[in-house]
Design a protein around this motif. Structure first.
Motif, PDB file in Angstrom:
ATOM      1  N   ARG A  77     -31.799  20.510   3.764  1.00  0.00           N
ATOM      2  CA  ARG A  77     -30.686  21.402   4.136  1.00  0.00           C
ATOM      3  C   ARG A  77     -29.803  21.708   2.938  1.00  0.00           C
ATOM      4  O   ARG A  77     -29.154  22.734   2.879  1.00  0.00           O
ATOM      5  N   ASN A  78     -29.764  20.799   2.001  1.00  0.00           N
ATOM      6  CA  ASN A  78     -28.996  21.018   0.778  1.00  0.00           C
ATOM      7  C   ASN A  78     -29.931  20.930  -0.419  1.00  0.00           C
ATOM      8  O   ASN A  78     -30.711  19.987  -0.514  1.00  0.00           O
ATOM      9  N   ILE A  79     -29.821  21.907  -1.294  1.00  0.00           N
ATOM     10  CA  ILE A  79     -30.625  21.831  -2.507  1.00  0.00           C
ATOM     11  C   ILE A  79     -29.715  21.493  -3.675  1.00  0.00           C
ATOM     12  O   ILE A  79     -28.769  22.224  -3.984  1.00  0.00           O
ATOM     13  N   VAL A  80     -30.011  20.357  -4.278  1.00  0.00           N
ATOM     14  CA  VAL A  80     -29.214  19.897  -5.410  1.00  0.00           C
ATOM     15  C   VAL A  80     -30.005  20.183  -6.678  1.00  0.00           C
ATOM     16  O   VAL A  80     -31.099  19.656  -6.864  1.00  0.00           O
ATOM     17  N   ARG A  81     -29.447  21.047  -7.527  1.00  0.00           N
ATOM     18  CA  ARG A  81     -30.161  21.408  -8.752  1.00  0.00           C
ATOM     19  C   ARG A  81     -29.377  20.915  -9.959  1.00  0.00           C
ATOM     20  O   ARG A  81     -28.197  21.211 -10.099  1.00  0.00           O
ATOM     21  N   LEU A  82     -30.077  20.196 -10.790  1.00  0.00           N
ATOM     22  CA  LEU A  82     -29.438  19.684 -11.999  1.00  0.00           C
ATOM     23  C   LEU A  82     -30.003  20.418 -13.208  1.00  0.00           C
ATOM     24  O   LEU A  82     -31.212  20.566 -13.342  1.00  0.00           O
ATOM     25  N   CYS A  83     -29.103  20.864 -14.067  1.00  0.00           N
ATOM     26  CA  CYS A  83     -29.542  21.589 -15.262  1.00  0.00           C
ATOM     27  C   CYS A  83     -30.160  20.624 -16.255  1.00  0.00           C
ATOM     28  O   CYS A  83     -29.592  19.603 -16.574  1.00  0.00           O
ATOM     29  N   LYS A  84     -31.351  20.985 -16.741  1.00  0.00           N
ATOM     30  CA  LYS A  84     -32.013  20.109 -17.700  1.00  0.00           C
ATOM     31  C   LYS A  84     -32.113  20.752 -19.086  1.00  0.00           C
ATOM     32  O   LYS A  84     -32.817  20.276 -19.964  1.00  0.00           O
ATOM     33  N   THR A  85     -31.437  21.879 -19.257  1.00  0.00           N
ATOM     34  CA  THR A  85     -31.523  22.564 -20.544  1.00  0.00           C
ATOM     35  C   THR A  85     -30.630  21.866 -21.584  1.00  0.00           C
ATOM     36  O   THR A  85     -29.840  21.008 -21.254  1.00  0.00           O
ATOM     37  N   ILE A  86     -30.773  22.301 -22.809  1.00  0.00           N
ATOM     38  CA  ILE A  86     -30.334  21.517 -23.959  1.00  0.00           C
ATOM     39  C   ILE A  86     -28.904  20.965 -23.932  1.00  0.00           C
ATOM     40  O   ILE A  86     -28.695  19.775 -24.129  1.00  0.00           O
ATOM     41  N   THR A  87     -27.902  21.806 -23.659  1.00  0.00           N
ATOM     42  CA  THR A  87     -26.548  21.248 -23.798  1.00  0.00           C
ATOM     43  C   THR A  87     -26.215  20.260 -22.682  1.00  0.00           C
ATOM     44  O   THR A  87     -25.501  19.296 -22.900  1.00  0.00           O
ATOM     45  N   CYS A  88     -26.739  20.503 -21.490  1.00  0.00           N
ATOM     46  CA  CYS A  88     -26.519  19.538 -20.419  1.00  0.00           C
ATOM     47  C   CYS A  88     -27.286  18.265 -20.725  1.00  0.00           C
ATOM     48  O   CYS A  88     -26.826  17.165 -20.431  1.00  0.00           O
ATOM     49  N   ASP A  89     -28.440  18.422 -21.327  1.00  0.00           N
ATOM     50  CA  ASP A  89     -29.229  17.262 -21.725  1.00  0.00           C
ATOM     51  C   ASP A  89     -28.421  16.423 -22.718  1.00  0.00           C
ATOM     52  O   ASP A  89     -28.322  15.206 -22.579  1.00  0.00           O
ATOM     53  N   MET A  90     -27.822  17.095 -23.687  1.00  0.00           N
ATOM     54  CA  MET A  90     -27.038  16.370 -24.694  1.00  0.00           C
ATOM     55  C   MET A  90     -25.775  15.765 -24.082  1.00  0.00           C
ATOM     56  O   MET A  90     -25.242  14.779 -24.572  1.00  0.00           O
ATOM     57  N   ALA A  91     -25.303  16.394 -23.017  1.00  0.00           N
ATOM     58  CA  ALA A  91     -24.051  15.919 -22.408  1.00  0.00           C
ATOM     59  C   ALA A  91     -24.278  14.768 -21.433  1.00  0.00           C
ATOM     60  O   ALA A  91     -23.342  14.329 -20.777  1.00  0.00           O
ATOM     61  N   GLY A  92     -25.504  14.311 -21.311  1.00  0.00           N
ATOM     62  CA  GLY A  92     -25.724  13.120 -20.488  1.00  0.00           C
ATOM     63  C   GLY A  92     -26.489  13.342 -19.205  1.00  0.00           C
ATOM     64  O   GLY A  92     -26.322  12.611 -18.235  1.00  0.00           O
ATOM     65  N   LYS A  93     -27.355  14.349 -19.198  1.00  0.00           N
ATOM     66  CA  LYS A  93     -28.151  14.619 -18.003  1.00  0.00           C
ATOM     67  C   LYS A  93     -28.945  13.411 -17.523  1.00  0.00           C
ATOM     68  O   LYS A  93     -29.024  13.150 -16.312  1.00  0.00           O
ATOM     69  N   ASP A  94     -29.543  12.673 -18.459  1.00  0.00           N
ATOM     70  CA  ASP A  94     -30.414  11.558 -18.060  1.00  0.00           C
ATOM     71  C   ASP A  94     -29.689  10.519 -17.208  1.00  0.00           C
ATOM     72  O   ASP A  94     -30.263   9.989 -16.252  1.00  0.00           O
ATOM     73  N   GLY A  95     -28.452  10.245 -17.559  1.00  0.00           N
ATOM     74  CA  GLY A  95     -27.677   9.280 -16.784  1.00  0.00           C
ATOM     75  C   GLY A  95     -27.446   9.768 -15.359  1.00  0.00           C
ATOM     76  O   GLY A  95     -27.466   8.987 -14.396  1.00  0.00           O
ATOM     77  N   ILE A  96     -27.249  11.066 -15.222  1.00  0.00           N
ATOM     78  CA  ILE A  96     -27.026  11.651 -13.899  1.00  0.00           C
ATOM     79  C   ILE A  96     -28.300  11.528 -13.068  1.00  0.00           C
ATOM     80  O   ILE A  96     -28.265  11.180 -11.890  1.00  0.00           O
ATOM     81  N   VAL A  97     -29.444  11.816 -13.703  1.00  0.00           N
ATOM     82  CA  VAL A  97     -30.724  11.725 -13.012  1.00  0.00           C
ATOM     83  C   VAL A  97     -30.915  10.318 -12.456  1.00  0.00           C
ATOM     84  O   VAL A  97     -31.195  10.143 -11.268  1.00  0.00           O
ATOM     85  N   LYS A  98     -30.717   9.335 -13.314  1.00  0.00           N
ATOM     86  CA  LYS A  98     -30.922   7.948 -12.883  1.00  0.00           C
ATOM     87  C   LYS A  98     -30.030   7.606 -11.708  1.00  0.00           C
ATOM     88  O   LYS A  98     -30.489   7.035 -10.712  1.00  0.00           O
ATOM     89  N   ALA A  99     -28.766   7.949 -11.823  1.00  0.00           N
ATOM     90  CA  ALA A  99     -27.816   7.582 -10.772  1.00  0.00           C
ATOM     91  C   ALA A  99     -28.196   8.224  -9.440  1.00  0.00           C
ATOM     92  O   ALA A  99     -28.197   7.565  -8.397  1.00  0.00           O
ATOM     93  N   ILE A 100     -28.535   9.508  -9.475  1.00  0.00           N
ATOM     94  CA  ILE A 100     -28.841  10.208  -8.219  1.00  0.00           C
ATOM     95  C   ILE A 100     -30.134   9.665  -7.609  1.00  0.00           C
ATOM     96  O   ILE A 100     -30.207   9.394  -6.405  1.00  0.00           O
ATOM     97  N   GLU A 101     -31.150   9.488  -8.447  1.00  0.00           N
ATOM     98  CA  GLU A 101     -32.433   9.002  -7.922  1.00  0.00           C
ATOM     99  C   GLU A 101     -32.288   7.616  -7.316  1.00  0.00           C
ATOM    100  O   GLU A 101     -32.845   7.316  -6.259  1.00  0.00           O
ATOM    101  N   ARG A 102     -31.515   6.775  -7.972  1.00  0.00           N
ATOM    102  CA  ARG A 102     -31.306   5.420  -7.483  1.00  0.00           C
ATOM    103  C   ARG A 102     -30.604   5.453  -6.123  1.00  0.00           C
ATOM    104  O   ARG A 102     -30.992   4.793  -5.179  1.00  0.00           O
ATOM    105  N   GLU A 103     -29.594   6.301  -6.055  1.00  0.00           N
ATOM    106  CA  GLU A 103     -28.785   6.338  -4.851  1.00  0.00           C
ATOM    107  C   GLU A 103     -29.577   6.859  -3.649  1.00  0.00           C
ATOM    108  O   GLU A 103     -29.450   6.359  -2.544  1.00  0.00           O
ATOM    109  N   LEU A 104     -30.369   7.905  -3.880  1.00  0.00           N
ATOM    110  CA  LEU A 104     -31.075   8.526  -2.754  1.00  0.00           C
ATOM    111  C   LEU A 104     -32.452   7.920  -2.511  1.00  0.00           C
ATOM    112  O   LEU A 104     -33.061   8.145  -1.473  1.00  0.00           O
ATOM    113  N   GLY A 105     -32.946   7.175  -3.478  1.00  0.00           N
ATOM    114  CA  GLY A 105     -34.268   6.581  -3.333  1.00  0.00           C
ATOM    115  C   GLY A 105     -35.407   7.593  -3.386  1.00  0.00           C
ATOM    116  O   GLY A 105     -36.503   7.340  -2.916  1.00  0.00           O
ATOM    117  N   ILE A 106     -35.141   8.775  -3.924  1.00  0.00           N
ATOM    118  CA  ILE A 106     -36.219   9.752  -4.147  1.00  0.00           C
ATOM    119  C   ILE A 106     -36.121  10.257  -5.580  1.00  0.00           C
ATOM    120  O   ILE A 106     -35.115  10.047  -6.247  1.00  0.00           O
TER     121      ILE A 106
END
Ligand code: SF4
Ligand code: FES
Lengths: 157, 399
Positions: A77-106
């Protein structure tokens, strides 16, 4: 799909085509509106749109398969899209990915069992001055941290 | 919507809604075209085609219908100036479209807005409605008998290639966003086969100022070949990222100073499809004749790994290639593979040189701008950052 549901969908498609015009150039807006309601384009809808616009169903299928924001499979019902392009990547995208995946278990690319959330990567959202950026449904969330990202997602129903 | 006061000499200078439309309607179409020609305005999307020429061709065409399309499919990594223009200065963009409609003889303007910007749609529709209420859109605009014009917004659906004007038109027509062969150009055979002007958001905003303040005024800013100013979208390693209006001809080093960038190793000018410029070239000027750009400036400091950056760009192109032509579809995957080889230290110099050659072939053999410009980063990074790339991996693969 029940017969009644099919009728309702046909009605809906006919109304949309009336609104945008019985022309192939209406394909995109018609699909966008159907998707808003169903969160994807069911096969029956593809056939009906093709019939009403007088084009081959394959053309509709091929159109849908081209665009990354139009889906052939049911989404959350909700689509959560995270930007993976360069400046977001440099700004800490990987940490966001880990946190979200851990929390939702997917993982990104997957949908929660209860169909509440689909996680996806996207390319540049045009928020590079305020990354990392999330686009949730139609809303952008700039400068998220692992903590705030999870908080925002937990509020989604 | 709060409007922060932005400083700028051209685009962010004073302007009130409807001003350009009212003035244009007192002039003849020829006069507007001459004014535009005098301004020497070039397309702000990156390609840099003279705007007046585009308009003249469509204005002169005989056709039942003509269109003006505003390309708001801003997707180049690192670009967000259109976001700022549409959110904070919609009057400039829409007035520019009305002026275009009047000048070229179109009755319909279409804004092709990227899906990622859906959140702007409601406010933009509201703005259009207020223009209708004030008769800046609609029938007999501002009392000008016989000039009817309206604007509609169409949403994209997440395809970078649709920023290419012929792919954009295909998408509007209900097709996959696959670029067309050119010629014919959209000015002859555009939307629904009709003569069509496709302009970038920023170009249309510039038009509004030119109409009000004259082409001669516009031309005074910038350099000889790059007149006016440019909006730069600045992101990456700096204290003050954001959108800046600067005159063309500004040096990269000056820009870095303004945005508070320290320890800068490299600047990516023009987004993923642009060039990676090393420190030794920071005195280059941002302009069509030197370091050309649609406005994307991404800053990397000394701590960044240049190969990681290149990999991010190449993954982007592999995903976004429409797949229609071989040099781009296969070429980008090969270049990405090459970056991975470099990463793992499993490469030969001979093969890397071959890949650079492949990149050069893609630049000439690809069908549209995407494939033609996607090797730019690869080639410029391999050439400008040799020592970093080939001395990494513990140095053992370097020599
Ligand atoms: S260059 Fe790339 S994006 Fe352009 S037409 Fe060819 S495959 Fe498609
Ligand atoms: S790089 Fe993430 S929004 Fe542009």
């Amino acid at each position: 799909m029940l017969v009644l549901e099919k009728h309702a969908m046909t009605d809906e498609i006919e109304k949309l085509v009336e609104k945008y015009g019985k022309d192939r150039s209406s394909l995109m807006p018609v699909l966008q509106e159907i998707q808003k309601k169903y969160h994807y384009i069911p096969e029956f809808a593809q056939q009906e749109i093709a019939r009403v616009l007088d084009i081959h169903p394959v053309e509709v299928y091929s159109f849908i398969s081209f665009y990354s924001f139009i889906y052939r499979q049911p989404q959350g019902r909700n689509i959560v899209r995270l930007c993976k392009t360069i400046t977001c990547d440099m700004a800490g995208k990987d940490g966001i990915v880990k946190a979200i995946e851990r929390e939702l278990g997917i993982k990104f690319g997957e949908t929660t069992k209860d169909k509440r959330i689909t996680l996806e990567f996207v390319n540049c959202l045009g928020m590079c001055d305020q990354g990392p950026a999330l686009l949730i449904n139609e809303r952008v969330h700039p400068k998220v941290t692992p903590e705030t990202a999870v908080q925002i997602i937990n509020e989604l129903r | 919507m709060e409007k922060i006061k932005r400083n700028g000499t051209v685009l962010f200078s004073e302007y009130s809604r409807g001003e350009a439309v009212k003035k244009a309607l007192t002039q003849s179409r020829e006069d507007i075209l001459l004014e535009l020609r005098e301004s020497k305005l070039k397309g702000r999307g990156g390609a840099g085609f003279p705007t007046a020429t585009k308009w003249m061709i469509v204005a002169a065409a005989q056709a039942e219908e003509k269109f003006i399309i505003c390309n708001a499919d801003e997707g180049e990594p690192g670009t967000f100036k259109d976001r700022v223009l549409l959110l904070e200065y919609p009057e400039l963009v829409f007035d520019g479209m009305v002026v275009a409609g009047y000048t070229i003889g179109a009755k319909m303007g279409i804004v092709y807005l990227r899906a990622e910007y859906s959140y702007m749609r409601a406010s933009l529709e509201g703005f259009l409605e207020s223009m209708r209420n004030d008769n800046i859109l609609g029938k007999n605009i501002c009392g000008k008998e016989g000039f009817d014009f309206d604007i509609m917004i169409r949403m994209g659906s997440g395809a970078y290639v649709c920023g290419e004007e012929t792919a954009l038109i295909e998408s509007l027509e209900g097709n996959r966003g696959e670029a067309r062969n050119r010629p014919p150009y959209p000015v002859n055979t555009g939307f629904l086969g009709r003569p069509t002007v496709v302009n970038n958001v920023e170009t249309l905003a510039a038009v509004s100022h030119i109409i009000v303040k004259s082409g001669a005024w516009f031309q005074k800013h910038g350099t000889d070949k790059s007149t006016g100013s440019k909006l730069f979208s600045v992101s990456g390693d700096c204290a003050k990222p954001g959108v800046y209006e600067l005159p063309w001809g500004t040096k990269i080093s000056e820009l870095l100073e303004i945005v508070g960038a320290k320890d800068t190793k490299a600047v990516q000018v023009g987004g993923a499809s642009g060039f990676c410029i090393p420190k030794s070239q920071f005195d280059r000027k941002l302009s069509y004749e030197d370091a050309a750009t649609g406005g994307s400036i991404i800053i990397f400091n000394e701590s960044r790994d240049i190969l990681k950056i290149l990999k991010n760009f190449m993954e982007f192109f592999v995903e976004e290639s429409c797949g229609q032509c071989t040099p781009c579809r296969i070429g980008n995957s090969k270049l990405l593979e090459g970056v991975e080889m470099l990463e793992n230290g499993k490469y030969t110099f001979a093969y890397m040189n071959k890949l650079k050659d492949l990149g050069r072939t893609m630049q000439v053999a690809s069908k549209c701008g995407l494939g033609q410009s996607s090797p730019n980063s690869f080639i410029s990074i391999l050439e400008n950052f040799k020592s970093e790339i080939f001395n990494s991996n513990g140095g053992k693969n370097g020599f």
